[in-house]
Design an enzyme around this catalytic site. Structure first.
Site, PDB file in Angstrom:
ATOM      1  N   LYS A 180       0.853  -1.183   0.000  1.00  0.00           N
ATOM      2  CA  LYS A 180       0.000   0.000   0.000  1.00  0.00           C
ATOM      3  C   LYS A 180       0.894   1.240   0.000  1.00  0.00           C
ATOM      4  O   LYS A 180       1.537   1.559   0.985  1.00  0.00           O
ATOM      5  CB  LYS A 180      -0.918   0.038   1.229  1.00  0.00           C
ATOM      6  CG  LYS A 180      -1.933   1.173   1.147  1.00  0.00           C
ATOM      7  CD  LYS A 180      -2.143   1.775   2.517  1.00  0.00           C
ATOM      8  CE  LYS A 180      -2.304   3.247   2.639  1.00  0.00           C
ATOM      9  NZ  LYS A 180      -1.767   4.171   1.703  1.00  0.00           N
ATOM     10  N   GLU A 255       9.110   1.442  11.339  1.00  0.00           N
ATOM     11  CA  GLU A 255      10.199   2.375  11.021  1.00  0.00           C
ATOM     12  C   GLU A 255       9.582   3.760  11.034  1.00  0.00           C
ATOM     13  O   GLU A 255       8.884   4.145  10.090  1.00  0.00           O
ATOM     14  CB  GLU A 255      10.786   2.067   9.634  1.00  0.00           C
ATOM     15  CG  GLU A 255      11.406   0.684   9.494  1.00  0.00           C
ATOM     16  CD  GLU A 255      12.730   0.546  10.239  1.00  0.00           C
ATOM     17  OE1 GLU A 255      13.171   1.496  10.909  1.00  0.00           O
ATOM     18  OE2 GLU A 255      13.320  -0.540  10.150  1.00  0.00           O
ATOM     19  N   CYS A 290      13.757  10.386   6.855  1.00  0.00           N
ATOM     20  CA  CYS A 290      13.709  10.070   8.287  1.00  0.00           C
ATOM     21  C   CYS A 290      15.082  10.243   8.905  1.00  0.00           C
ATOM     22  O   CYS A 290      15.203  10.613  10.061  1.00  0.00           O
ATOM     23  CB  CYS A 290      13.183   8.660   8.494  1.00  0.00           C
ATOM     24  SG  CYS A 290      14.068   7.449   7.523  1.00  0.00           S
ATOM     25  N   GLU A 391       9.914  16.383  15.027  1.00  0.00           N
ATOM     26  CA  GLU A 391      10.550  16.080  13.737  1.00  0.00           C
ATOM     27  C   GLU A 391      10.130  17.140  12.717  1.00  0.00           C
ATOM     28  O   GLU A 391       8.950  17.245  12.371  1.00  0.00           O
ATOM     29  CB  GLU A 391      10.100  14.698  13.249  1.00  0.00           C
ATOM     30  CG  GLU A 391      10.719  14.354  11.894  1.00  0.00           C
ATOM     31  CD  GLU A 391      10.228  13.029  11.321  1.00  0.00           C
ATOM     32  OE1 GLU A 391       9.056  12.681  11.520  1.00  0.00           O
ATOM     33  OE2 GLU A 391      11.039  12.357  10.661  1.00  0.00           O
TER      34      GLU A 391
HETATM   35  P1  NAD Z   1       2.309   8.699   7.434  1.00  0.00           P
HETATM   36  O1  NAD Z   1       2.470   8.044   8.754  1.00  0.00           O
HETATM   37  O2  NAD Z   1       1.361   9.809   7.319  1.00  0.00           O
HETATM   38  O3  NAD Z   1       1.863   7.628   6.320  1.00  0.00           O
HETATM   39  C1  NAD Z   1       2.614   6.472   6.042  1.00  0.00           C
HETATM   40  C2  NAD Z   1       1.726   5.445   5.353  1.00  0.00           C
HETATM   41  O4  NAD Z   1       0.719   5.002   6.271  1.00  0.00           O
HETATM   42  C3  NAD Z   1       0.964   5.978   4.144  1.00  0.00           C
HETATM   43  O5  NAD Z   1       0.875   4.964   3.161  1.00  0.00           O
HETATM   44  C4  NAD Z   1      -0.401   6.287   4.719  1.00  0.00           C
HETATM   45  O6  NAD Z   1      -1.430   6.263   3.747  1.00  0.00           O
HETATM   46  C5  NAD Z   1      -0.555   5.140   5.701  1.00  0.00           C
HETATM   47  N1  NAD Z   1      -1.498   5.411   6.796  1.00  0.00           N
HETATM   48  C6  NAD Z   1      -1.774   6.605   7.383  1.00  0.00           C
HETATM   49  N2  NAD Z   1      -2.714   6.441   8.344  1.00  0.00           N
HETATM   50  C7  NAD Z   1      -3.025   5.123   8.367  1.00  0.00           C
HETATM   51  C8  NAD Z   1      -3.943   4.337   9.132  1.00  0.00           C
HETATM   52  N3  NAD Z   1      -4.682   4.888  10.087  1.00  0.00           N
HETATM   53  N4  NAD Z   1      -4.022   3.021   8.880  1.00  0.00           N
HETATM   54  C9  NAD Z   1      -3.252   2.447   7.935  1.00  0.00           C
HETATM   55  N5  NAD Z   1      -2.381   3.133   7.157  1.00  0.00           N
HETATM   56  C10 NAD Z   1      -2.261   4.465   7.380  1.00  0.00           C
HETATM   57  O7  NAD Z   1       3.802   9.126   6.999  1.00  0.00           O
HETATM   58  P2  NAD Z   1       4.272  10.001   5.748  1.00  0.00           P
HETATM   59  O8  NAD Z   1       3.878  11.421   6.019  1.00  0.00           O
HETATM   60  O9  NAD Z   1       3.877   9.359   4.469  1.00  0.00           O
HETATM   61  O10 NAD Z   1       5.866   9.843   5.871  1.00  0.00           O
HETATM   62  C11 NAD Z   1       6.658  10.664   6.645  1.00  0.00           C
HETATM   63  C12 NAD Z   1       7.043  10.007   7.953  1.00  0.00           C
HETATM   64  O11 NAD Z   1       7.667   8.753   7.712  1.00  0.00           O
HETATM   65  C13 NAD Z   1       8.067  10.801   8.739  1.00  0.00           C
HETATM   66  O12 NAD Z   1       7.714  10.804  10.090  1.00  0.00           O
HETATM   67  C14 NAD Z   1       9.366  10.032   8.528  1.00  0.00           C
HETATM   68  O13 NAD Z   1      10.340  10.219   9.517  1.00  0.00           O
HETATM   69  C15 NAD Z   1       8.855   8.641   8.493  1.00  0.00           C
HETATM   70  N6  NAD Z   1       9.827   7.767   7.843  1.00  0.00           N
HETATM   71  C16 NAD Z   1      10.506   6.852   8.610  1.00  0.00           C
HETATM   72  C17 NAD Z   1      11.477   6.038   8.016  1.00  0.00           C
HETATM   73  C18 NAD Z   1      12.236   5.019   8.822  1.00  0.00           C
HETATM   74  O14 NAD Z   1      12.781   4.106   8.225  1.00  0.00           O
HETATM   75  N7  NAD Z   1      12.277   5.122  10.133  1.00  0.00           N
HETATM   76  C19 NAD Z   1      11.745   6.154   6.654  1.00  0.00           C
HETATM   77  C20 NAD Z   1      11.028   7.101   5.908  1.00  0.00           C
HETATM   78  C21 NAD Z   1      10.062   7.889   6.523  1.00  0.00           C
END
Ligand code: NAD
Length: 490
Positions: A180, A255, A290, A391
């Site tokens: 997804k 992550e 991240c 962040e």
């Molecule tokens: P997000 O948490 O908003 O979304 C991530 C994914 O989860 C998307 O596909 C979104 O549609 C899905 N999602 C959101 N709400 C959900 C729910 N209630 N149920 C199921 N799925 C859901 O994150 P983002 O804004 O896309 O990405 C940025 C964040 O990701 C930052 O905090 C960044 O630090 C983190 N990140 C972490 C790593 C790591 O490896 N630690 C790597 C890249 C990004």
């Protein structure tokens, strides 16, 4: 007319059952519709899960003796992606915003990750030992088996490399995977999943369903057929994932967010530190990584000189459309990201911080239609500013002087996050003390925050748990069955 991108379910292109679609627009020019995408919902997820279950029950894919055959699929896939790299990289830049060079880098990282995990073909093995139990001889064996149906939930910032981190180990281990992607970046992931079919994954083994988190995401989290969830995204959503997965006790890797510190000591190579922090550490992908360098702590005696170097190098970065070869930094991925970044800067400035490079959105001329923000360096940021605590997922770098390494460590460890951390120093003593004292899952010494397939990646504290990449990343996709077999009398 914009190209239509369908989901991949049971090895075939699929419209949403509802027939609904949504648009993906170019963050460098919102007038450009890059693709029209199927808007899946719960029914489409269930279709994909049924197909995956059938494939696991009836195809050769999950058999423990077929890992070499799976390895060949991974190798063919890496070659196919290589062949289509330019087209995929352009698409990634147009949907995500990152510059073309970085898009190519992401695809190279995907190829490298599939190549690495293809190397496990024929090598996924348990152990056999013979032990004595009184006067009986027992053969004890551990067998490594796939978990079954795994889900990969991806964020918008690295739609390609994070796809590889989840899909490659899941597949070589013999699992099926349902992907997804984030709603602003589904297009390249659809193309990548389509290439997996071409490479020879049996129908149903790799599917992608696009659509809202509230339906598609939620169904994946709750459906009992999903045995494992690999989630990359914000800490806030990560907590929801952990809660939703707990009733069925699903395996979960989280992550999550990071606020990575970098410490610059007096004996550092300042030129290299500056260049790395600016060109890769903080402003790569417009700061939306991240493991971006999100806070810099500099030893006081070199502080003014180093801030000057950072500000000059940052001010020289060229912002623009990622497809223009001269561009160093593209737009943010969406308007919400830009508003969040502005909030961080405004909060710091209100508290009397000083902006020494950048500091505002870009809206005139070629910037009028995109989510552009200047690469920004900011000093005199007081302790209570959000930049030190939360962040900031955009191109803003706060810099602070510190007395010594102990103060740097105390400040570096002062957030709830613990993903990565960097140090610039030529002293072994400083390096060893830093590695011991820093609360993070990853440490970079005199190097850029690069991820490498051979070595595990993941955080501590609010940055999540579980590891991706390396042997540990593969172990997350395998169950261990422990077998005791009576052989005879000793
Ligand atoms: P997000 O948490 O908003 O979304 C991530 C994914 O989860 C998307 O596909 C979104 O549609 C899905 N999602 C959101 N709400 C959900 C729910 N209630 N149920 C199921 N799925 C859901 O994150 P983002 O804004 O896309 O990405 C940025 C964040 O990701 C930052 O905090 C960044 O630090 C983190 N990140 C972490 C790593 C790591 O490896 N630690 C790597 C890249 C990004």
């Amino acid at each position: 007319m914009a190209e239509v991108f369908r989901m991949i379910i049971n090895g075939r292109s699929a419209d949403a059952r509802s027939g609904e679609t949504f648009e993906v627009r170019n963050p460098a020019n919102v007038d450009e519709v890059v693709g029209v995408v199927a808007k899946g919902d719960r029914d489409d997820v269930r279709d994909a899960l049924r197909a995956a279950t059938t494939a696991l029950e009836s195809s050769w894919w999950p058999r423990i003796y077929e890992s070499r055959r799976r390895g060949k699929v991974l190798q063919r896939y890496a070659a196919l992606v290589e062949e289509h790299k330019d087209r995929l990289a352009r698409l990634l830049t147009r949907e995500q915003g990152k510059i073309y060079r970085e898009s190519v880098g992401e695809l190279d990282s995907l190829v490298s990750t599939f190549d690495y995990y293809a190397g496990y073909a024929g090598k996924i093995a348990g152990e056999v030992k013979y032990v004595r139990d009184g006067d009986s001889v027992i053969k004890v064996e551990t067998r490594k088996q796939p978990i079954g149906l795994c889900a990969a939930i991806l964020p918008f910032n690295f739609p390609v490399s994070l796809y590889a981190w989840k899909v490659a180990p899941a597949l070589i281990a013999g699992n099926a995977v349902l992907i997804k992607p984030a709603s602003t970046t589904p297009l390249t992931d659809i193309m990548l999943t389509s290439l997996l079919q071409e490479a020879g994954a049996p129908p149903g083994i790799a599917s992608i369903v696009t659509g809202p988190a509230s339906t598609v995401g939620d169904e994946i989290l709750r459906h009992p057929a999903v045995k494992r969830i690999a989630f990359t995204g914000s800490t806030e959503v990560g907590r929801l994932v952990a809660q939703a997965a707990s009733p069925a006790l699903k395996h979960v890797t989280l992550e999550l967010g990071g606020s990575d510190p970098t410490v610059v000591a007096t004996d550092a190579d300042l030129e290299m530190a500056t260049d790395t922090i600016v060109r890769f550490g903080r402003f790569r992908n417009a700061g939306q990584s991240c493991t971006s360098v999100k806070r810099v702590y500099v030893f006081a005696s070199i502080y003014e000189r180093f801030v000057d170097m950072l500000a000059k190098t940052t001010a020289a970065l060229r912002v623009g459309d990622g497809l223009v070869p001269e561009t160093d930094m593209g737009p943010l991925n969406n308007e919400q990201q830009r508003l969040d970044v502005e909030r961080f800067v405004a909060d710091a400035v209100t508290r009397k911080a000083t902006v020494v490079a950048g500091g505002r959105r870009l809206e005139e001329g070629p910037y009028a239609k995109g989510f552009f923000f200047q690469p920004t360096v900011i000093v005199d940021v007081p302790d209570d500013a959000a930049l030190w605590r939360d962040e900031c997922f955009g191109p803003v770098l706060p810099v602070m002087p510190v007395r010594d390494l102990e103060e740097a460590l105390e400040r570096a460890n002062s957030t709830p996050f613990g993903l990565g951390a960097g140090l610039w120093s030529s002293s072994d003593h400083t390096i060893e003390r830093f590695i011991e004292g820093i609360e993070s899952g990853i440490v970079w010494i005199n190097y850029k925050p690069l991820s490498i397939p051979e070595t595990p990646f993941g955080g501590v504290k609010d940055s999540g748990h579980g590891r991706e990449l390396g042997a540990e990343g593969l172990a997350e996709y395998l169950e261990t069955k422990s077998i005791r077999k009576y052989i005879g009398k000793a």
